[in-house]
Design a protein around this motif. Structure first.
Motif, PDB file in Angstrom:
ATOM      1  N   GLY A   1       0.826  -1.081   0.011  1.00  0.00           N
ATOM      2  CA  GLY A   1      -0.263  -0.005   0.095  1.00  0.00           C
ATOM      3  C   GLY A   1       1.052   1.239   0.131  1.00  0.00           C
ATOM      4  O   GLY A   1       2.000   1.217   0.337  1.00  0.00           O
ATOM      5  N   GLY A   2       0.221   2.711  -0.295  1.00  0.00           N
ATOM      6  CA  GLY A   2       0.967   3.673  -0.239  1.00  0.00           C
ATOM      7  C   GLY A   2       0.680   4.435   1.057  1.00  0.00           C
ATOM      8  O   GLY A   2       1.155   5.307   1.348  1.00  0.00           O
ATOM      9  N   ASN A   3      -0.277   4.131   1.663  1.00  0.00           N
ATOM     10  CA  ASN A   3      -0.795   5.094   2.970  1.00  0.00           C
ATOM     11  C   ASN A   3      -0.630   4.011   4.124  1.00  0.00           C
ATOM     12  O   ASN A   3      -1.960   3.120   4.360  1.00  0.00           O
ATOM     13  N   LEU A   4       0.335   3.832   4.885  1.00  0.00           N
ATOM     14  CA  LEU A   4       0.509   2.695   5.569  1.00  0.00           C
ATOM     15  C   LEU A   4       0.107   3.250   7.162  1.00  0.00           C
ATOM     16  O   LEU A   4       0.504   4.469   7.283  1.00  0.00           O
ATOM     17  N   LYS A   5      -0.248   2.545   8.221  1.00  0.00           N
ATOM     18  CA  LYS A   5      -0.325   2.639   9.577  1.00  0.00           C
ATOM     19  C   LYS A   5      -0.264   1.603  10.295  1.00  0.00           C
ATOM     20  O   LYS A   5      -0.527   0.446  10.050  1.00  0.00           O
ATOM     21  N   GLY A   6       0.393   2.038  11.755  1.00  0.00           N
ATOM     22  CA  GLY A   6       0.412   0.893  12.505  1.00  0.00           C
ATOM     23  C   GLY A   6      -0.795   0.352  12.924  1.00  0.00           C
ATOM     24  O   GLY A   6      -1.950   0.805  12.842  1.00  0.00           O
ATOM     25  N   VAL A   7      -0.793  -1.012  13.527  1.00  0.00           N
ATOM     26  CA  VAL A   7      -2.124  -1.492  13.850  1.00  0.00           C
ATOM     27  C   VAL A   7      -1.821  -2.389  15.288  1.00  0.00           C
ATOM     28  O   VAL A   7      -0.681  -2.449  16.024  1.00  0.00           O
ATOM     29  N   ASP A   8      -2.919  -2.522  16.132  1.00  0.00           N
ATOM     30  CA  ASP A   8      -2.962  -3.360  17.121  1.00  0.00           C
ATOM     31  C   ASP A   8      -3.218  -4.741  17.242  1.00  0.00           C
ATOM     32  O   ASP A   8      -4.298  -4.737  16.484  1.00  0.00           O
ATOM     33  N   LEU A   9      -2.441  -5.563  17.483  1.00  0.00           N
ATOM     34  CA  LEU A   9      -2.696  -7.010  17.396  1.00  0.00           C
ATOM     35  C   LEU A   9      -2.708  -7.586  18.845  1.00  0.00           C
ATOM     36  O   LEU A   9      -1.914  -7.555  19.695  1.00  0.00           O
ATOM     37  N   VAL A  10      -3.554  -8.695  18.975  1.00  0.00           N
ATOM     38  CA  VAL A  10      -3.638  -9.431  20.003  1.00  0.00           C
ATOM     39  C   VAL A  10      -3.621 -11.034  19.701  1.00  0.00           C
ATOM     40  O   VAL A  10      -4.571 -11.255  18.906  1.00  0.00           O
ATOM     41  N   THR A  11      -2.660 -11.991  19.844  1.00  0.00           N
ATOM     42  CA  THR A  11      -2.945 -13.232  19.543  1.00  0.00           C
ATOM     43  C   THR A  11      -3.930 -13.983  20.352  1.00  0.00           C
ATOM     44  O   THR A  11      -4.089 -13.574  21.412  1.00  0.00           O
ATOM     45  N   ALA A  12      -4.419 -14.757  19.556  1.00  0.00           N
ATOM     46  CA  ALA A  12      -5.738 -15.567  20.146  1.00  0.00           C
ATOM     47  C   ALA A  12      -5.917 -16.967  19.653  1.00  0.00           C
ATOM     48  O   ALA A  12      -5.465 -17.031  18.381  1.00  0.00           O
TER      49      ALA A  12
END
Ligand code: EPZ
Length: 423
Positions: free
Chosen positions: A290-301
């Motif tokens: 992508g050209g417009n990137l952003k951080g994400v929040d992840l929780v494994t489950a």
């Protein structure tokens, strides 16, 4: 010991096939112990973990032939003891316990030790097998299970403090196929690999329903017979290449995938700003950076949540994604060994109490790094793809445990990688 040298900066393009699932193959190979008839298993990936399993079965007396992804196994005249020298190399060897106990009324398997991704107890496996009537003893580092008068169906809750157990569910499900009466497993793992094992066992004549949900019911049968089975695609290998394509790709297609199994991974990659397009049947997908990137929040489950086995690779992708990402591993809170190595490459990551806070930097730079476990090593390869300079990744045997021909697949996509001896 081999090293992988990754020269950063190449753009990935083109298409590759995803291999059969390592984590589905291992219990299915062990499940062949349930019958004296020949079984043919297709799409078994050629990785060292499946080789260990094949060696364990051979050492126990199975007749095994292996050629290009197809394994033919006949477990006639097998012994009840899995040899320590082989078992100690791979924790998943524990899944011979259930089928051996069911078939022979006795199983001797060494107690697996700790491992770098954290404490890995087997209390839930044993609790489940005890509920089926097995006597559990420990002697000389071995677990000795006996069921002199056979196993009996029971209601068993397999929930542990970190949720359900995948191989524990497999072990109890396999043991229950030949038990007298009905077994109900509550809080069962619902991973696609558990469903693949249940499909394999049902084809052998077992009566299992509910696999893929948290409640599995198994009606015991007198005996199972030989079958042919094709293993499902490896969702973690697919996810790893999705992350590679998002990091360094310009249109990478992955064939032989299963869209359904990849939902959580796809959602995370799309949320960070990349495009993932599946074909209509969902067995192939193309990833565009992508050209417009952003951080994400992840929780494994547990499945269908975000898999712990894709935590390290996503951390590598997010290390150069603008913004702040917070990654929490609830299943293996100590599984952050890759972060120390990523930091040596310039990543900005703070790990505390099972959570990594990643501040995306513009670019990483090459450094000699060391693989500590299977998925951590995949994360280092991903990070190296766009790092400035050439990264030497040592202890490559970790990656060879679970990724079939990873260097060849990367080369096919245009990456600049080379395997060298030593390191
Ligand atoms: C399977 O391991 C996979 N291995 C692992 O993949 C994966 O990380 C894990 O499931 C979780 O998804 C195979 O399928 C061969 P668990 P398994 O029992 O079954 C705790 C990879 O990278 N627990 O589901 O051994 C345990 O400590 C590998 O391919 C108990 O407390 O994992 C963990 O916190 C690494 N008591 C949680 O449950 C038990 O008796 C889940 O572990 C068993 C487990």
């Amino acid at each position: 010991m081999d090293q992988l040298i990754v020269h950063g900066g190449a753009t990935l393009r083109g298409a590759i096939n995803i291999s059969g699932s390592k984590n589905a193959s291992l219990p299915i190979l062990a499940g062949t112990l349930l019958t004296a008839e020949p079984c043919i298993i297709r799409r078994v990936p050629d990785v060292s973990d499946t080789n260990y399993m094949v060696q364990i079965l051979s050492a126990m007396g199975a007749d095994v032939e292996r050629s290009s992804g197809t394994v033919r196994i006949t477990c006639d005249g097998i012994s009840d003891t899995a040899p320590y020298e082989l078992v100690r190399r791979m924790r998943a060897s524990i899944c011979v316990m259930g089928p051996l106990l069911a078939r022979l009324g006795r199983a001797v398997v060494s107690l697996p030790g700790g491992c770098v991704i954290g404490d890995r107890p087997v209390d839930l496996h044993l609790r489940g097998l005890e509920a089926l009537g097995a006597k559990v003893e420990f002697e000389g580092g071995n677990i000795i299970l006996t069921a002199e008068h056979g196993l009996r169906g029971a209601e068993i809750d397999l929930r542990g403090t970190h949720g359900p157990t995948v191989l524990g569910t497999d072990n109890v499900m396999m043991a229950a196929t030949l038990a007298e009466g009905t077994t109900v497993i509550e809080s069962a793992a619902a991973e696609p690999e558990v469903v693949d094992l249940a499909d394999f066992l049902n084809a052998m004549g077992a009566k299992i329903s509910g696999a893929g949900t948290s409640r599995i019911t198994i009606e015991g049968v007198k005996e199972l017979h030989g079958v042919e089975h094709t293993v499902i695609p490896d969702r973690i290998e697919a996810g790893t290449f999705m992350a590679a394509a998002a990091l360094a790709g310009d249109g990478v297609t992955l064939r032989r995938v299963n869209r359904e199994h990849l939902k959580a991974i796809t959602a995370a990659i799309v949320e960070s700003g990349h495009a993932v397009d599946f074909n209509e049947s969902g067995d192939s997908c193309t990833i565009h950076r992508g050209g417009n990137l952003k951080g994400v929040d992840l929780v494994t489950a547990p499945y269908p949540g975000y898999p712990t086995d894709m935590q390290a690779q996503m951390t590598a992708l997010l290390a150069t994604t603008p913004g702040i990402s917070v990654i929490k591993d609830t299943i293996f809170p100590q599984r952050f060994m890759h972060c120390a190595e990523l930091k040596r490459m310039g990543a900005d990551i703070k790990v505390d109490n099972g959570t990594a806070v990643v501040r995306g930097v513009e670019q990483l730079s090459a450094a000699p790094v060391m693989a500590s476990d299977l998925r951590a090593s995949a994360a280092l390869v991903l990070a190296a793809l766009t790092a400035k300079g050439s990264t030497a990744i040592s202890r490559l045997y970790h990656i060879d445990r679970g990724y079939e021909h990873i260097d060849e697949k990367l080369l096919m996509l245009g990456a600049n990688v080379e395997r060298v001896k030593g390191g």
